[in-house]
Design an enzyme around this catalytic site. Sequence first.
Site, PDB file in Angstrom:
ATOM      1  CE1 TYR A 111      -3.871   2.257   0.451  1.00 46.57           C
ATOM      2  CE2 TYR A 111      -2.684   3.164   2.323  1.00 46.57           C
ATOM      3  CZ  TYR A 111      -3.722   3.234   1.419  1.00 46.57           C
ATOM      4  OH  TYR A 111      -4.625   4.265   1.474  1.00 46.57           O
ATOM      5  CB  VAL A 162      -8.112   3.022  15.505  1.00 50.04           C
ATOM      6  CG1 VAL A 162      -8.419   3.488  16.920  1.00 50.04           C
ATOM      7  CG2 VAL A 162      -6.654   2.608  15.392  1.00 50.04           C
ATOM      8  CG  ASN A 215     -10.910  -3.193  14.800  1.00 49.18           C
ATOM      9  OD1 ASN A 215     -11.653  -3.670  13.951  1.00 49.18           O
ATOM     10  ND2 ASN A 215      -9.686  -3.626  15.003  1.00 49.18           N
TER      11      ASN A 215
END
Length: 320
Positions: free
Chosen positions: A149, A191, A194
């Site tokens: 990426y 983050v 989740n």
Amino acid sequence: MRRVSAKTILVTGGAGFLGSHLCERLLEQGHEVICLDNCFTGNKKNIYHLMDNPKFEFMRHDVTFPLYVEVDEIYNLACPASPIHYQLDPVQTTKTSVHGAINMLGLAKRVKAKIFQASTSEVYGDPTIHPQPEGYWGNVNPIGLRSCYDEGKRCAETLFYDYSRQHGLQIKVARIFNTYGPRMHPFDGRVISNFIIQALRGEPITVYGDGSQSRSFCYVDDLIEVMIRIMESGDEFTGPVNIGNPGEYTILEIAEKVVQLTKSSSPIQFRDLPQDDPKQRCPDINLAREQFQWEPQVDLHKGLSSTISYFEKLLSEEKI
């Protein structure tokens, strides 16, 4: 709302989190929008509410293959953007960034379209300068688990500037920092998504490392606003320009804030830090302030509350 001349605009990755919000805003401005997505991480549910708009068209297509359409502008957002997704097929991730950029730049060259590249803060790697200004060249591991990426996006930036110098293309390059809000993929491993899902389900909140690593988080509406301002700016400014919220929080602070806002009883559970996970990530946005008179408007409390409401609705409808 600013009055603009109507255009035909292609949004690659248009059924994704950012892409769907961008399509929505462009339609509100009166443009015709072609939303292109192969639905690897994007989801047609994100754009169902746009399907009845006569100015909206959805195309299932992979940007690693050439595309032939007539458009005035291109926003190139196509690429898995979370580690859990881009590491699933790292070769395809690199192809999406590099071949996708080549194909979209080739299209822009053919139809003489202005083209926007959604680059990323990941081009800075694990930064040794904090906060990160655009002139910083980065500290990237070229062979690590995240490099498909990171390096793919760095190569895409190279291609954009070479096409600009060699072919005179009108380009815009923005480096996007962590963004959150409704329509985030619930299982993208990021983050905020989740933590919210875990908190709403009463599961342990998983914090990697000791939680002292810091991040900044920009609400999606603020980000879309500046993306459009960048595209509407004069040809003399190409970027790259950082876009994100410079408010900085530790991962542990975010976990505690999510637990508080969801009124969850979830405990916080610490796990080993993944390879090459940056210790700090925060944008220097002085260039965006100067060029576009832009400043993020949505604070973390308001943005998290809106995002939590979105995920609560998904859970109540048993869609996740």
